[in-house]
Design a protein around this motif. Sequence first.
Motif, PDB file in Angstrom:
ATOM      1  N   UNK B 495      14.446  29.688  78.888  1.00 39.83           N
ATOM      2  CA  UNK B 495      14.057  29.898  80.574  1.00 39.83           C
ATOM      3  C   UNK B 495      13.963  28.264  81.263  1.00 39.83           C
ATOM      4  N   UNK B 499      16.313  27.600  84.337  1.00 37.13           N
ATOM      5  CA  UNK B 499      15.676  26.727  85.306  1.00 37.13           C
ATOM      6  C   UNK B 499      16.234  25.634  86.284  1.00 37.13           C
ATOM      7  N   UNK B 528      15.779  35.875  89.817  1.00 35.33           N
ATOM      8  CA  UNK B 528      15.210  35.493  88.433  1.00 35.33           C
ATOM      9  C   UNK B 528      12.741  34.621  88.669  1.00 35.33           C
ATOM     10  N   UNK B 529      13.429  34.909  90.317  1.00 37.66           N
ATOM     11  CA  UNK B 529      11.898  34.526  90.792  1.00 37.66           C
ATOM     12  C   UNK B 529      10.987  35.981  90.841  1.00 37.66           C
ATOM     13  N   UNK B 530      11.793  37.251  91.508  1.00 32.32           N
ATOM     14  CA  UNK B 530      11.158  38.173  91.902  1.00 32.32           C
ATOM     15  C   UNK B 530      10.523  39.265  90.797  1.00 32.32           C
ATOM     16  N   UNK B 531      11.901  39.872  89.843  1.00 26.64           N
ATOM     17  CA  UNK B 531      12.260  40.177  88.437  1.00 26.64           C
ATOM     18  C   UNK B 531      11.770  39.176  87.060  1.00 26.64           C
ATOM     19  N   UNK B 532      12.269  37.979  87.194  1.00 25.13           N
ATOM     20  CA  UNK B 532      12.449  37.426  85.440  1.00 25.13           C
ATOM     21  C   UNK B 532      11.086  36.642  86.193  1.00 25.13           C
ATOM     22  N   UNK B 533      10.457  36.614  86.712  1.00 28.81           N
ATOM     23  CA  UNK B 533       8.778  36.402  87.080  1.00 28.81           C
ATOM     24  C   UNK B 533       9.353  34.796  86.502  1.00 28.81           C
ATOM     25  N   UNK B 534       9.982  33.857  86.931  1.00 30.18           N
ATOM     26  CA  UNK B 534       9.428  32.685  86.005  1.00 30.18           C
ATOM     27  C   UNK B 534       9.605  31.972  87.271  1.00 30.18           C
ATOM     28  N   UNK B 535       9.333  31.852  88.013  1.00 29.94           N
ATOM     29  CA  UNK B 535       8.595  31.433  89.342  1.00 29.94           C
ATOM     30  C   UNK B 535       6.956  31.744  89.245  1.00 29.94           C
ATOM     31  N   UNK B 536       6.676  32.988  88.622  1.00 22.13           N
ATOM     32  CA  UNK B 536       5.223  32.623  87.966  1.00 22.13           C
ATOM     33  C   UNK B 536       5.269  31.556  86.830  1.00 22.13           C
ATOM     34  N   UNK B 537       5.906  31.985  85.881  1.00 21.82           N
ATOM     35  CA  UNK B 537       5.266  31.641  84.727  1.00 21.82           C
ATOM     36  C   UNK B 537       5.976  30.442  84.101  1.00 21.82           C
TER      37      UNK B 537
END
Lengths: 455, 551
Positions: B495, B499, B528-537
């Motif tokens: 991940x 990024x 990457x943000x909305x579905x992959x959720x990397x913005x939160x994780x």
Amino acid sequence: MEHEYDLAVIGGGIAGLVAGTIASESGLKTILIRKGRGATSYSSGAIDILGNLVESQFPLSPIDALSTTGVIRSTHPYVILGISENNREVHTELIVQRVKDSVKWLQRNLDGLCAEFTGALDQAMEAITVLGTTKPTCFVQKTMDMGNLVKDHDDSNLLFVDIVGHPDFNGRLAARTYAEFQRYADKPVKRVSSCSITITPFGKPYNISSVEVARHLDHSGLPKEALSELRKNIENTGATHVALPPVMGIESANTVLQEIAELGVHPFEVLSFPPSVPGMRLQQSLDAMYLESGGQMIVGHEVVGYDSADDRVSRIIAKSPHRKMKISATSTILATGKFIGGGIKGTESGFKESIFNLDTVDLNYNPTDDLRPQKLTDRVNVQYEGHAVFSVGVPVDRYFRPINYDSQVVYENVFAAGSVLAGYNYLVEKSGLGVGLTTGYTTGLNAMKYIKEEL
Amino acid sequence: MADYDVVVIGAGSTGTAVARDCAMRGLRTLLLERDDIASATVGTCAGMISSGLKYMDEPEIVDMCSDEVVHFLRIARHIIMKNPILTPMLEMSDLSSGGNFAEEYSKRAESRDVPPVLFLTPEDSREIEPSLNPEIIASLYFEEYFIDPFRLCILQALDAKNHGADVKTYCELVDIDVKDGKIVGVVYFNRITREEKRVSTHIVINAAGPWASKVAKFAEAKVDLRLNKGAHVILDRRVVNVGVIAKAVDGRMIYLFPHENTTLLGTTAIDTWEDPDTLTASHDEIEYLLQSMEWVIPSIRDARIIRTMEGVRPLVADWKIPEGKVTRGYEIIDHSSQNIKGLISFTGGKLVMCRHMAEAATDLAAEMLRVETECKTHLEPLPGNEDDVDVLALAKEFDISQHAVERLRARRGTETRMILELTKDHPDWKTTICTCEPVIEAEIRYSIRHEFPQTLNDLRRRVRLGTGPCQATFCTYKAAAILADERELSGHDFQLDILDFLSERWKGKRPSFRREQIIQEEVAQGMYACVGNLDLTLGSVYTRKPWEDWS
């Protein structure tokens, strides 16, 4: 050629199709005009309601997130839903009620179609994605239902399955990521493993696209070899649940999954990146729903102009490479989407709405007509608060009618729905289809009232 | 005995050329690079191995450039493309300055296998390049060679390795040991293992480009540089048939060059004192380039800008003259004059001169070491240039598109077959991972195994991953999975690699963020943000890059 309708809907994603269906099923003569397939077909297979309230430090259930939004934000489309007819104040219970109504309505309408979905508003769902990460959402297609995986994590044993030569999903890495996440979140570690199966739509084990696999499965079902590879791996790993690439058929995914379930496991698809088969299922189901309601649809047409008089749009002009149509409608719904859909355009000199040249604003309704797009971005590409540019859209009144910078309604018979709206950033709050659905539902009702002169 | 005869600092075009030359001459060589090969100045250039057209008042430099082009064609023709170039003229005064240039260029044309300069009528010019402003009165036609600057540096480094050199990327020089006025060793910090290491050496060659002063300081020596930054705007495809050179708003010359699958519009020239790691193109630079080119290509603003890039030129420290008047020759500083023996530094120079610079510095080093050597870097081919490659036959044999094989050939030369052979055991490695370029999985795996990339961005330099219109939107997670698979990385690192690459691409995308690229970014953020959720994780563990820092 002149055509006359009660309602014209511009845009064929979830917002436009829901609005059109509402109007059409109650007997209005409705036409929907769209350029392409609708950005909804790029969506992941989940219907987000409000997965992450940026202002909150901890995760909330969709209902709690909606209620909180009603208190802390004034320009969010969900909050506009909650404005009461009587005292013009925001009531959080009204927000929740309207979201519930529209979800229930859609659930009923998609029943039996390939995008049938499941979930509950009072519970956040942590759906597994193609990366092996999990994402907070609310509803997923039935083929993506993880069953009791999360609840009974003590004895669940998850097998990630990918397809050889299909680069969109790597089961090994997804498994690794998911297993680490489970450990990190201090959840009892499930057993997680991965394997590959072979599905070759064109007889070659490389450059296999998601859509090709899905069409192949629709056409010929799951190949026997793939099923026996699966059986072998399930036996070897003792899997109780199977995470599949989100490509298990457009029409036939439920059947294919049923076949896999007979191996004694609970199979489900992970959330998809575009190009997205689950997104195509949703798009196709929404199209079917709209056509079933009696609405008319013209595809491959772009709205290139309009006539207006007395603060009303009287006619819109749609154009395809071969013809031009003039469409007169008593009311128009603008559901053209944001940048992907083409509803909003941003150039070096600022932002504009594409069809009616409406004023645009950002998250807090500040004007963006002369803002260079770069100014609404952050230096860090992927981060918690996202980029303000993706909250740019049109500002609306309490009936979702676009307003100008002086807060005046621009056209009394035009309503806006879906991501063409300003005031929220669906990418970080994870609310895209939810806002599309609920504002589509509400503007459909509002347009109806307007047409019946009840607004 | 010391660990090394020579330690070279910096793996840009010059540093890699020096390491190759030293190693080929049998010197025990270590090449240290704090980041990746070609990660700074050379990685932001247009790749022109110029015949010296801009330096007509320095005839000896023009001669040198012209000879170096001939050498490159001998050692690296597989990574070289020839571009025809038009210089359209809008005013009579432009014509007079063209004459002198035409004469100088044509004198040396034959040796480079290009025709002499032609003067074309507006009609002929527009037949070659229909997007030219119809109001031009004439144009000059000539041809220049362009090299893949990343591959050049990688190949020089690999060839150095093949000749026995040690090449260490992500190893930053942190000190130089000097004893009795003589270099005795260096200390470097390995940024991956987080370990510091001291090695002994007789000579340090400072090829650190914009950081040359900083490197010299470790030995308490001094290098004066005039740092000058320049921006390019990159368009999504080859929007012109030929290169176009035009006069900018301030009278400087700028260009529009078709380059690989894109077009480069450049450059600006601004003196800079800022940390080179933090620089990004400014709005002023972008507008300067667009408005200047608009006069000769009126439709330039319709083109889709996919990104910008900003680099720093380490010019010779000539002050109080415009950047364009600073010599493009190079200087080699023997710090013996500052009472430090064994330290050699470079200032100035151009891409086309890198081999020549290396030869001169290596001659000096050999002299200091008192060894008799002979330079062969202009004679021996770089890896991949040993033979011709039959693209059509390979495409047929391996059932891969001719386009993909030709792009592979343009990076790999004779290595193409070796890479395709990998697909015999792994047919699924024929899968296209980066569809813009395109790049197949086999090349990515080969590069990871043999070319020591540490990140996806390093892979970009080696295989052009993520350089097309989608700017890595669709290939990032696929390539990250391959990298993680080959290196057995954790899911967490998988991940972070995603990024890291998105962040590096965003560095260049953000300054020119507008029009179609907003749509493209909405898709990328959706993934990457909305579905992959990397913005939160990953928010809490991600460390900001120098250009992302607010301070």
